[in-house]
Scaffold this motif. Sequence first.
Motif, PDB file in Angstrom:
ATOM      1  N   ARG A 159      -2.642 -27.564  27.030  1.00 36.90           N
ATOM      2  CA  ARG A 159      -1.182 -27.520  26.961  1.00 36.90           C
ATOM      3  C   ARG A 159      -0.656 -28.944  26.848  1.00 36.90           C
ATOM      4  NH1 ARG A 159      -2.364 -23.477  31.226  1.00 36.90           N
ATOM      5  NH2 ARG A 159      -2.355 -21.432  30.170  1.00 36.90           N
ATOM      6  N   ARG A 160       0.652 -29.101  26.830  1.00 41.23           N
ATOM      7  CA  ARG A 160       1.220 -30.411  26.524  1.00 41.23           C
ATOM      8  C   ARG A 160       0.984 -31.441  27.624  1.00 41.23           C
ATOM      9  NH1 ARG A 160       1.533 -30.838  21.180  1.00 41.23           N
ATOM     10  NH2 ARG A 160       2.282 -28.880  20.298  1.00 41.23           N
ATOM     11  N   ASP A 161       0.833 -31.008  28.867  1.00 44.91           N
ATOM     12  CA  ASP A 161       0.671 -31.988  29.938  1.00 44.91           C
ATOM     13  C   ASP A 161      -0.574 -31.753  30.797  1.00 44.91           C
ATOM     14  OD1 ASP A 161       1.488 -29.684  31.171  1.00 44.91           O
ATOM     15  OD2 ASP A 161       3.083 -30.618  32.355  1.00 44.91           O
ATOM     16  N   HIS A 162      -1.436 -30.828  30.388  1.00 43.07           N
ATOM     17  CA  HIS A 162      -2.660 -30.571  31.153  1.00 43.07           C
ATOM     18  C   HIS A 162      -3.586 -29.682  30.335  1.00 43.07           C
ATOM     19  CE1 HIS A 162      -0.488 -26.802  32.008  1.00 43.07           C
ATOM     20  NE2 HIS A 162      -1.683 -26.272  32.219  1.00 43.07           N
ATOM     21  N   PHE A 163      -4.796 -29.499  30.843  1.00 43.26           N
ATOM     22  CA  PHE A 163      -5.688 -28.488  30.280  1.00 43.26           C
ATOM     23  C   PHE A 163      -6.375 -27.740  31.413  1.00 43.26           C
ATOM     24  CE2 PHE A 163      -8.289 -32.379  30.309  1.00 43.26           C
ATOM     25  CZ  PHE A 163      -9.476 -31.955  30.892  1.00 43.26           C
ATOM     26  N   VAL A 164      -6.865 -26.535  31.074  1.00 45.24           N
ATOM     27  CA  VAL A 164      -7.530 -25.673  32.040  1.00 45.24           C
ATOM     28  C   VAL A 164      -8.887 -25.283  31.479  1.00 45.24           C
ATOM     29  CG1 VAL A 164      -7.464 -23.462  33.280  1.00 45.24           C
ATOM     30  CG2 VAL A 164      -5.347 -24.778  32.939  1.00 45.24           C
ATOM     31  N   LEU A 165      -9.905 -25.348  32.311  1.00 41.67           N
ATOM     32  CA  LEU A 165     -11.265 -24.968  31.930  1.00 41.67           C
ATOM     33  C   LEU A 165     -11.696 -23.733  32.704  1.00 41.67           C
ATOM     34  CD1 LEU A 165     -12.674 -28.537  31.868  1.00 41.67           C
ATOM     35  CD2 LEU A 165     -12.587 -27.022  29.904  1.00 41.67           C
ATOM     36  N   GLU A 166     -12.290 -22.786  31.988  1.00 42.58           N
ATOM     37  CA  GLU A 166     -12.650 -21.507  32.607  1.00 42.58           C
ATOM     38  C   GLU A 166     -13.941 -20.968  31.997  1.00 42.58           C
ATOM     39  OE1 GLU A 166     -10.985 -16.897  32.618  1.00 42.58           O
ATOM     40  OE2 GLU A 166      -9.721 -18.536  31.876  1.00 42.58           O
ATOM     41  N   PRO A 167     -14.961 -20.669  32.792  1.00 43.81           N
ATOM     42  CA  PRO A 167     -16.157 -20.015  32.254  1.00 43.81           C
ATOM     43  C   PRO A 167     -15.840 -18.572  31.918  1.00 43.81           C
ATOM     44  CG  PRO A 167     -16.330 -20.186  34.630  1.00 43.81           C
ATOM     45  CD  PRO A 167     -15.061 -20.890  34.247  1.00 43.81           C
ATOM     46  N   LEU A 168     -16.529 -18.021  30.930  1.00 45.22           N
ATOM     47  CA  LEU A 168     -16.240 -16.667  30.472  1.00 45.22           C
ATOM     48  C   LEU A 168     -17.221 -15.636  31.009  1.00 45.22           C
ATOM     49  CD1 LEU A 168     -15.221 -17.850  26.966  1.00 45.22           C
ATOM     50  CD2 LEU A 168     -13.713 -16.739  28.614  1.00 45.22           C
ATOM     51  N   ASN A 169     -18.156 -16.074  31.790  1.00 46.40           N
ATOM     52  CA  ASN A 169     -19.068 -15.189  32.505  1.00 46.40           C
ATOM     53  C   ASN A 169     -18.539 -15.022  33.928  1.00 46.40           C
ATOM     54  OD1 ASN A 169     -21.230 -14.073  34.002  1.00 46.40           O
ATOM     55  ND2 ASN A 169     -22.742 -14.994  32.653  1.00 46.40           N
ATOM     56  N   PRO A 170     -18.267 -13.792  34.380  1.00 42.12           N
ATOM     57  CA  PRO A 170     -17.692 -13.607  35.722  1.00 42.12           C
ATOM     58  C   PRO A 170     -18.603 -14.080  36.842  1.00 42.12           C
ATOM     59  CG  PRO A 170     -18.348 -11.500  34.763  1.00 42.12           C
ATOM     60  CD  PRO A 170     -18.434 -12.517  33.671  1.00 42.12           C
ATOM     61  N   ASP A 171     -19.880 -14.316  36.545  1.00 46.18           N
ATOM     62  CA  ASP A 171     -20.794 -14.827  37.567  1.00 46.18           C
ATOM     63  C   ASP A 171     -20.688 -16.330  37.756  1.00 46.18           C
ATOM     64  OD1 ASP A 171     -21.795 -12.280  37.995  1.00 46.18           O
ATOM     65  OD2 ASP A 171     -23.385 -12.511  36.498  1.00 46.18           O
TER      66      ASP A 171
ATOM     67  N   PHE B 283     -26.101 -17.647  23.723  1.00 41.94           N
ATOM     68  CA  PHE B 283     -25.001 -17.311  24.628  1.00 41.94           C
ATOM     69  C   PHE B 283     -24.979 -15.802  24.807  1.00 41.94           C
ATOM     70  CE2 PHE B 283     -23.425 -18.173  20.327  1.00 41.94           C
ATOM     71  CZ  PHE B 283     -22.905 -16.943  19.951  1.00 41.94           C
ATOM     72  N   PRO B 284     -24.560 -15.310  25.977  1.00 46.63           N
ATOM     73  CA  PRO B 284     -24.498 -13.868  26.202  1.00 46.63           C
ATOM     74  C   PRO B 284     -23.402 -13.219  25.353  1.00 46.63           C
ATOM     75  CG  PRO B 284     -24.525 -15.073  28.291  1.00 46.63           C
ATOM     76  CD  PRO B 284     -24.266 -16.079  27.208  1.00 46.63           C
ATOM     77  N   GLU B 285     -23.693 -12.076  24.802  1.00 48.77           N
ATOM     78  CA  GLU B 285     -22.705 -11.372  23.991  1.00 48.77           C
ATOM     79  C   GLU B 285     -21.453 -11.040  24.791  1.00 48.77           C
ATOM     80  OE1 GLU B 285     -22.488 -10.816  20.909  1.00 48.77           O
ATOM     81  OE2 GLU B 285     -24.483 -11.362  20.207  1.00 48.77           O
ATOM     82  N   ALA B 286     -21.636 -10.668  26.065  1.00 46.42           N
ATOM     83  CA  ALA B 286     -20.468 -10.295  26.878  1.00 46.42           C
ATOM     84  C   ALA B 286     -19.548 -11.484  27.090  1.00 46.42           C
ATOM     85  CB  ALA B 286     -20.934  -9.721  28.219  1.00 46.42           C
ATOM     86  N   SER B 287     -20.114 -12.660  27.332  1.00 46.20           N
ATOM     87  CA  SER B 287     -19.293 -13.855  27.521  1.00 46.20           C
ATOM     88  C   SER B 287     -18.553 -14.209  26.240  1.00 46.20           C
ATOM     89  CB  SER B 287     -20.167 -15.033  27.952  1.00 46.20           C
ATOM     90  OG  SER B 287     -20.810 -14.791  29.174  1.00 46.20           O
ATOM     91  N   PHE B 288     -19.265 -14.126  25.116  1.00 46.60           N
ATOM     92  CA  PHE B 288     -18.641 -14.456  23.838  1.00 46.60           C
ATOM     93  C   PHE B 288     -17.514 -13.476  23.528  1.00 46.60           C
ATOM     94  CE2 PHE B 288     -18.987 -14.700  19.032  1.00 46.60           C
ATOM     95  CZ  PHE B 288     -18.463 -15.973  18.946  1.00 46.60           C
ATOM     96  N   ALA B 289     -17.738 -12.192  23.788  1.00 45.80           N
ATOM     97  CA  ALA B 289     -16.695 -11.188  23.558  1.00 45.80           C
ATOM     98  C   ALA B 289     -15.476 -11.453  24.439  1.00 45.80           C
ATOM     99  CB  ALA B 289     -17.252  -9.792  23.826  1.00 45.80           C
ATOM    100  N   ALA B 290     -15.723 -11.881  25.686  1.00 42.79           N
ATOM    101  CA  ALA B 290     -14.607 -12.204  26.579  1.00 42.79           C
ATOM    102  C   ALA B 290     -13.811 -13.384  26.037  1.00 42.79           C
ATOM    103  CB  ALA B 290     -15.130 -12.511  27.978  1.00 42.79           C
ATOM    104  N   GLY B 291     -14.525 -14.355  25.450  1.00 45.07           N
ATOM    105  CA  GLY B 291     -13.830 -15.480  24.853  1.00 45.07           C
ATOM    106  C   GLY B 291     -13.011 -15.077  23.638  1.00 45.07           C
ATOM    107  N   LEU B 292     -13.567 -14.225  22.798  1.00 43.06           N
ATOM    108  CA  LEU B 292     -12.833 -13.767  21.615  1.00 43.06           C
ATOM    109  C   LEU B 292     -11.601 -12.969  22.005  1.00 43.06           C
ATOM    110  CD1 LEU B 292     -15.814 -12.653  19.337  1.00 43.06           C
ATOM    111  CD2 LEU B 292     -14.594 -14.849  19.330  1.00 43.06           C
ATOM    112  N   ALA B 293     -11.689 -12.236  23.106  1.00 43.54           N
ATOM    113  CA  ALA B 293     -10.544 -11.442  23.570  1.00 43.54           C
ATOM    114  C   ALA B 293      -9.379 -12.331  23.988  1.00 43.54           C
ATOM    115  CB  ALA B 293     -10.969 -10.552  24.734  1.00 43.54           C
ATOM    116  N   ARG B 294      -9.654 -13.606  24.274  1.00 47.15           N
ATOM    117  CA  ARG B 294      -8.578 -14.537  24.637  1.00 47.15           C
ATOM    118  C   ARG B 294      -7.912 -15.145  23.416  1.00 47.15           C
ATOM    119  NH1 ARG B 294      -9.458 -16.247  29.964  1.00 47.15           N
ATOM    120  NH2 ARG B 294      -7.561 -17.488  29.676  1.00 47.15           N
TER     121      ARG B 294
END
Length: 456
Positions: free
Chosen positions: A225-237, A17-28
């Motif tokens: 969350r209690r009534d839904h979930f959200v999916l988001e890639p951590l690479n801005p591309d 995995f790219p370090e930048a993507s992983f760092a973005a995930g850790l920042a969350r």
Amino acid sequence: MDEMRVLAPTAILGYGFPEASFAAGLARRPHVIAADAGSSDPGPYYLGAGTSFTDRTAVRRDLERMITAGQELGIPVVIGSAGGAGAAPHLDWLRGIVDDIAAEQGLRLRAAVIPADIDRDTVLEALRDGRISAVPHGPQLTADDVQASTHLVAQMGTEPLVAALRAGADVVLAGRAYDPAVFAAMPLLHGFDEGLALHMSKILECAAIAAVPGSGSDCMLGTLRRDHFVLEPLNPDRRCTPTSVSAHTLYEKSDPYRLPGPGGYLDLSDCVFTPEDDRSVRVTGSRHLAQPFAVKLEGARLRGYRTVSVAGARDPFFIREIDTIVQGVRDRVADNFPDIPADSYHLLVRVYGADGCMGTLEPSPRPTGHEVGIVIEAVADTQDLADTLCGFARSTMLHFGYPGRISTAGNLAFPYSPSDFHAGEVYEWSVYHLMATDDPLAPFPISYIDYPGDPS
């Protein structure tokens, strides 16, 4: 807690995995880092042989970054299907990597180790009790199938993983596991809806493959969350769309509305996929319906030994006559070795450019290109016999006569010397069945290791 964030760095531990993507995930500030480490997709060999289909250096690279990050954030790291197939040698292999990381990094942590091996007597008893059933379109299990298996594992559900997290494990190393289980365990520990947790985890198991463009070597964040979930890639591309996420929901599934797993199935008949923003997707309506608990059993047995020869052909007359040539080679092998029973070996010729991928299911099996690739494969009880059969088939095809043939120097172009390769042991699935059990924890005993220290 009204929100649970799950970080999936990679589709398979060792894919990177790219370090930048992983760092973005850790920042969350995720609450857990999880990864699936295996699959039955590469076939039965790795389970049968007890070896990993991922590289140790690559697995260590991924796992070291994940464990170090988990320690820094004070969150657990959960790994399932250790070593690819999740049997004892695979789990020991992964544990050895953790031993090295903990020693070299000077880490103080508690690891839970959860084997997935099932002994033959347990399976045979379940077979006698009528608690074993075939998967759709699969054969019924026999006692001989069980006895012939070199390794037998059961796919654990979420329950052993939840128990390990409840006991305070910083790292969970599990044998063969239901793919979404490692991602869903932490949310279920904290009381989140099972349907939403499992559906989100079903998509997270392949990390950014559900994004556009998709990649199994990039990170994805799931926010439950209690009534839904959200999916988001951590690479801005990359971005998630309703189409990409809903399509991946169907990944490896034959029914778009009912997705079976241990202890029940996901009912997605009321599921809705909507854009959360231009890069993430909100999912609602996922439900889990309970059924009597069953685990999927996987076992592999030795089939024989394989020798392979790879070649190409470009003569249009050869290509036109390819079916006749292949059958002629088969007949010549049988004629030359009359003392070898036909059912004791397997001779396969794949013609790429014709039906190499789909075999008898190919709707257009006639070659249409200017060249074809040919793979000759022999499987027999010994490597020597496989060598003999493959070598004879290869030499026969090399000099086989056909209408329109001009050159007699040879029909095939070989990219390698030597032309024949030992592919070694060949395994086949011997057990791929469901076993009913009353206790989802009982088949999966948990032990704990304190670093530095000894198993407790």
